[in-house]
Design a protein around this motif. Structure first.
Motif, PDB file in Angstrom:
ATOM      1  N   SER A  80       0.823  -1.214   0.000  1.00 13.37           N
ATOM      2  CA  SER A  80       0.000   0.000   0.000  1.00 13.37           C
ATOM      3  C   SER A  80       0.854   1.261   0.000  1.00 13.37           C
ATOM      4  O   SER A  80       0.353   2.350  -0.256  1.00 13.37           O
ATOM      5  CB  SER A  80      -0.923   0.003   1.224  1.00 13.37           C
ATOM      6  OG  SER A  80      -0.159  -0.073   2.425  1.00 13.37           O
ATOM      7  N   THR A  81       2.166   1.127   0.281  1.00 10.48           N
ATOM      8  CA  THR A  81       3.133   2.223   0.152  1.00 10.48           C
ATOM      9  C   THR A  81       4.366   1.672  -0.554  1.00 10.48           C
ATOM     10  O   THR A  81       4.564   0.448  -0.626  1.00 10.48           O
ATOM     11  CB  THR A  81       3.549   2.792   1.519  1.00 10.48           C
ATOM     12  OG1 THR A  81       4.335   1.804   2.214  1.00 10.48           O
ATOM     13  CG2 THR A  81       2.332   3.172   2.359  1.00 10.48           C
ATOM     14  N   ILE A  82       5.198   2.580  -1.060  1.00 10.71           N
ATOM     15  CA  ILE A  82       6.411   2.122  -1.737  1.00 10.71           C
ATOM     16  C   ILE A  82       7.344   1.429  -0.753  1.00 10.71           C
ATOM     17  O   ILE A  82       8.002   0.437  -1.081  1.00 10.71           O
ATOM     18  CB  ILE A  82       7.107   3.310  -2.425  1.00 10.71           C
ATOM     19  CG1 ILE A  82       6.216   3.874  -3.528  1.00 10.71           C
ATOM     20  CG2 ILE A  82       8.457   2.894  -3.006  1.00 10.71           C
ATOM     21  CD1 ILE A  82       6.789   5.078  -4.250  1.00 10.71           C
ATOM     22  N   ILE A 116       3.786  10.869  -9.783  1.00  6.30           N
ATOM     23  CA  ILE A 116       5.026  10.206  -9.365  1.00  6.30           C
ATOM     24  C   ILE A 116       5.658  10.869  -8.149  1.00  6.30           C
ATOM     25  O   ILE A 116       6.822  10.622  -7.847  1.00  6.30           O
ATOM     26  CB  ILE A 116       6.046  10.175 -10.525  1.00  6.30           C
ATOM     27  CG1 ILE A 116       6.444  11.609 -10.941  1.00  6.30           C
ATOM     28  CG2 ILE A 116       5.491   9.414 -11.721  1.00  6.30           C
ATOM     29  CD1 ILE A 116       7.604  11.654 -11.920  1.00  6.30           C
ATOM     30  N   ARG A 117       4.897  11.686  -7.424  1.00  8.11           N
ATOM     31  CA  ARG A 117       5.463  12.402  -6.278  1.00  8.11           C
ATOM     32  C   ARG A 117       5.997  11.445  -5.210  1.00  8.11           C
ATOM     33  O   ARG A 117       7.061  11.683  -4.609  1.00  8.11           O
ATOM     34  CB  ARG A 117       4.433  13.344  -5.673  1.00  8.11           C
ATOM     35  CG  ARG A 117       5.019  14.256  -4.589  1.00  8.11           C
ATOM     36  CD  ARG A 117       4.008  15.288  -4.138  1.00  8.11           C
ATOM     37  NE  ARG A 117       3.661  16.208  -5.215  1.00  8.11           N
ATOM     38  CZ  ARG A 117       4.374  17.286  -5.518  1.00  8.11           C
ATOM     39  NH1 ARG A 117       5.482  17.572  -4.825  1.00  8.11           N
ATOM     40  NH2 ARG A 117       4.004  18.077  -6.502  1.00  8.11           N
ATOM     41  N   ALA A 118       5.275  10.362  -4.938  1.00 10.92           N
ATOM     42  CA  ALA A 118       5.723   9.408  -3.915  1.00 10.92           C
ATOM     43  C   ALA A 118       7.048   8.768  -4.313  1.00 10.92           C
ATOM     44  O   ALA A 118       7.927   8.562  -3.472  1.00 10.92           O
ATOM     45  CB  ALA A 118       4.653   8.339  -3.691  1.00 10.92           C
ATOM     46  N   LEU A 119       7.208   8.458  -5.595  1.00 12.36           N
ATOM     47  CA  LEU A 119       8.467   7.892  -6.087  1.00 12.36           C
ATOM     48  C   LEU A 119       9.606   8.888  -5.933  1.00 12.36           C
ATOM     49  O   LEU A 119      10.710   8.533  -5.496  1.00 12.36           O
ATOM     50  CB  LEU A 119       8.314   7.485  -7.555  1.00 12.36           C
ATOM     51  CG  LEU A 119       9.574   6.993  -8.264  1.00 12.36           C
ATOM     52  CD1 LEU A 119      10.120   5.741  -7.604  1.00 12.36           C
ATOM     53  CD2 LEU A 119       9.296   6.755  -9.744  1.00 12.36           C
ATOM     54  N   ALA A 120       9.345  10.147  -6.284  1.00 13.94           N
ATOM     55  CA  ALA A 120      10.376  11.183  -6.142  1.00 13.94           C
ATOM     56  C   ALA A 120      10.754  11.368  -4.677  1.00 13.94           C
ATOM     57  O   ALA A 120      11.935  11.515  -4.342  1.00 13.94           O
ATOM     58  CB  ALA A 120       9.877  12.497  -6.736  1.00 13.94           C
ATOM     59  N   LYS A 215       3.460  19.393 -13.031  1.00 16.49           N
ATOM     60  CA  LYS A 215       3.870  19.033 -11.673  1.00 16.49           C
ATOM     61  C   LYS A 215       4.314  17.575 -11.662  1.00 16.49           C
ATOM     62  O   LYS A 215       5.248  17.208 -12.361  1.00 16.49           O
ATOM     63  CB  LYS A 215       2.743  19.307 -10.672  1.00 16.49           C
ATOM     64  CG  LYS A 215       2.344  20.763 -10.574  1.00 16.49           C
ATOM     65  CD  LYS A 215       3.455  21.618  -9.993  1.00 16.49           C
ATOM     66  CE  LYS A 215       3.043  23.049  -9.789  1.00 16.49           C
ATOM     67  NZ  LYS A 215       4.120  23.890  -9.219  1.00 16.49           N
ATOM     68  N   ASP A 216       3.623  16.715 -10.916  1.00 20.15           N
ATOM     69  CA  ASP A 216       4.036  15.318 -10.819  1.00 20.15           C
ATOM     70  C   ASP A 216       3.185  14.383 -11.669  1.00 20.15           C
ATOM     71  O   ASP A 216       3.400  13.174 -11.660  1.00 20.15           O
ATOM     72  CB  ASP A 216       3.984  14.849  -9.362  1.00 20.15           C
ATOM     73  CG  ASP A 216       2.569  14.816  -8.810  1.00 20.15           C
ATOM     74  OD1 ASP A 216       1.833  15.800  -9.039  1.00 20.15           O
ATOM     75  OD2 ASP A 216       2.191  13.826  -8.152  1.00 20.15           O
ATOM     76  N   LYS A 217       2.221  14.920 -12.429  1.00 21.34           N
ATOM     77  CA  LYS A 217       1.278  14.084 -13.168  1.00 21.34           C
ATOM     78  C   LYS A 217       1.497  14.193 -14.668  1.00 21.34           C
ATOM     79  O   LYS A 217       1.713  15.287 -15.206  1.00 21.34           O
ATOM     80  CB  LYS A 217      -0.167  14.463 -12.818  1.00 21.34           C
ATOM     81  CG  LYS A 217      -0.565  14.146 -11.392  1.00 21.34           C
ATOM     82  CD  LYS A 217      -1.998  14.566 -11.104  1.00 21.34           C
ATOM     83  CE  LYS A 217      -2.459  14.103  -9.732  1.00 21.34           C
ATOM     84  NZ  LYS A 217      -1.604  14.590  -8.643  1.00 21.34           N
ATOM     85  N   LEU A 218       1.425  13.048 -15.350  1.00 24.40           N
ATOM     86  CA  LEU A 218       1.558  13.015 -16.798  1.00 24.40           C
ATOM     87  C   LEU A 218       0.421  13.798 -17.439  1.00 24.40           C
ATOM     88  O   LEU A 218      -0.753  13.578 -17.140  1.00 24.40           O
ATOM     89  CB  LEU A 218       1.542  11.564 -17.288  1.00 24.40           C
ATOM     90  CG  LEU A 218       1.585  11.345 -18.802  1.00 24.40           C
ATOM     91  CD1 LEU A 218       2.894  11.862 -19.374  1.00 24.40           C
ATOM     92  CD2 LEU A 218       1.402   9.868 -19.127  1.00 24.40           C
ATOM     93  N   ALA A 219       0.769  14.732 -18.349  1.00 17.46           N
ATOM     94  CA  ALA A 219      -0.238  15.574 -18.985  1.00 17.46           C
ATOM     95  C   ALA A 219      -0.371  15.291 -20.477  1.00 17.46           C
ATOM     96  O   ALA A 219      -1.481  15.285 -21.009  1.00 17.46           O
ATOM     97  CB  ALA A 219       0.104  17.056 -18.778  1.00 17.46           C
ATOM     98  N   VAL A 220       0.750  15.079 -21.155  1.00 15.65           N
ATOM     99  CA  VAL A 220       0.739  14.956 -22.613  1.00 15.65           C
ATOM    100  C   VAL A 220       1.735  13.886 -23.041  1.00 15.65           C
ATOM    101  O   VAL A 220       2.827  13.789 -22.473  1.00 15.65           O
ATOM    102  CB  VAL A 220       1.122  16.301 -23.284  1.00 15.65           C
ATOM    103  CG1 VAL A 220       1.183  16.157 -24.796  1.00 15.65           C
ATOM    104  CG2 VAL A 220       0.146  17.398 -22.899  1.00 15.65           C
ATOM    105  N   ILE A 221       1.353  13.097 -24.040  1.00 15.90           N
ATOM    106  CA  ILE A 221       2.294  12.198 -24.710  1.00 15.90           C
ATOM    107  C   ILE A 221       2.389  12.645 -26.167  1.00 15.90           C
ATOM    108  O   ILE A 221       1.394  12.664 -26.889  1.00 15.90           O
ATOM    109  CB  ILE A 221       1.840  10.725 -24.633  1.00 15.90           C
ATOM    110  CG1 ILE A 221       1.850  10.242 -23.180  1.00 15.90           C
ATOM    111  CG2 ILE A 221       2.759   9.842 -25.479  1.00 15.90           C
ATOM    112  CD1 ILE A 221       1.312   8.843 -23.000  1.00 15.90           C
TER     113      ILE A 221
END
Length: 373
Positions: A80-82, A116-120, A215-221
């Motif tokens: 439930s957490t990294i 990906i904030r938790a990963l960072a 920010k930390d979220k994917l916006a565009v590919i």
């Protein structure tokens, strides 16, 4: 004096010898055969029936045998957490895991959209993490990429890392897709994270475009066409190949290094950005502009035609950026804040999408090859 120095040297050697022989566990080194040394990490998420997030973390690790051979193993953990994924993974791993030499982080597209904030955060707090490891976003599940067999490589993590490293030779990529740039860009005003987007194709793993974050979220590919144009406008001193082609028999390939300069002006609340592109390079292949090697007029005509084509490419991309993507893909907000001050509280994605952006292009040919035959 010399005798005194000799005594000090003998005392120093004796001290080192005592520490090695009688030192506690903290002073003793660990054998490489006792470690699983990570070369690649994958991140993904699942959603349970209650809508909560379950993290999936996979690691490709090299285990060194006493006979000198190397075995590559894929370990995985869920939680439930990294942090809990590490606990889960260690239950199924026979050796202590060492993370400090990872070359690549592969993030599922779904996890990138989640954030990906938790990963960072967990990597920033870990002092042994390799901040120069590359970050890429993948289509589908990262496990498929880490399990992929790449000819000539012990594991696919090293292959993908080399692919990203050598992408700087073409398509105007720049070697700044490392994890340390996540820390520097994620919350910086006017900046954003960019990362190569990879996919498994029939003939292997390939870079298919670029992933751009808000920010930390994917916006565009972006696809490769928009990726190439974005890289030219976003980066400075990058290399790539440009082509003018009429048909399968008439075309010219131009290998160029681009230099980019951005001027920002503010009138009232309206921003204007002027991007000057200077392309300089050599002709790789020419089946269109005959006589270029001997006629400066032909060379000048090519330079004008290529400048016109690149400007059209850039204007088309800027139109999509402002009206379709609505994201500051070029970090123009960073340029504006450097000139007019930070902490303005404005949304630079919105400001740039409503700004005037002009592109000027100059093309220079410094080599045309050995001539015609």
């Amino acid at each position: 004096m010399k005798k005194y120095m000799n005594i000090l040297f003998i005392v120093f050697l004796c001290s080192i010898l005592i520490m090695v022989i009688f030192g506690d566990e903290r002073t003793k080194t660990q054998s490489v055969e006792d470690l699983g040394i990570s070369v690649g990490v994958g991140m993904g998420i699942n959603k349970n029936s209650e809508g909560n997030i379950i993290y999936r973390v996979s690691t490709t690790a090299n285990e060194y045998k006493e006979d000198g051979s190397v075995e590559t193993l894929l370990g995985s953990g869920i939680g439930s957490t990294i942090g809990k994924t590490r606990e889960n993974r260690q239950k199924k791993t026979g050796k202590e895991f060492f993370l400090g030499l990872s070359k690549i982080y592969i993030v599922d597209e779904e996890y990138a959209k989640y954030g990906i904030r938790a990963l960072a955060d967990v990597n920033f707090k870990n002092t042994v993490v390799n901040d120069n490891a590359f970050l890429v976003v993948c289509k589908g599940r990262h496990e498929d990429y880490l399990n992929y067999t790449s000819p000539g490589y012990d594991n696919s993590a090293e292959y993908i890392s080399d692919m990203i490293k050598n992408s700087v030779n073409y398509n105007f990529f720049k070697e700044n897709y490392m994890f340390k740039n996540v820390y520097l860009s994620m919350d910086a005003e006017g900046k954003n994270i960019v990362s190569p987007y990879i996919e498994i194709m029939e003939d292997g793993i390939k870079i298919k475009g670029m992933a751009v974050f808000k920010k930390d979220k994917l916006a565009v590919i972006l696809d490769m066409n928009d990726t190439k144009t974005m890289n030219m406008l976003r980066e400075n001193k990058v290399n790539g190949i440009l082509t003018i082609q009429k048909n399968s028999k008439e075309y010219v390939n131009y290998s160029a290094k681009s230099k980019r300069k951005i001027i920002c002006k503010k009138t009232g609340g309206k921003y204007t950005f002027i991007i000057d592109l200077d392309l300089k390079g050599e002709i790789v292949n020419n089946e269109l502009y005959k006589g270029m090697a001997t006629n400066l007029g032909v060379t000048k005509r090519f330079e004008d035609d290529m400048a016109k084509q690149v400007k059209e490419m850039c204007n088309g991309f800027l139109g999509r950026m402002k009206n379709k993507y609505k994201v500051d893909l070029l970090q123009l907000g960073w340029v504006a804040t450097a000139k007019y001050g930070r902490d303005t509280g404005v949304d630079w994605n919105e400001v740039v999408s409503n700004s005037d952006i002009k592109v000027n292009v100059k093309v220079h040919v410094d080599k045309v090859g050995r001539g015609q035959y």
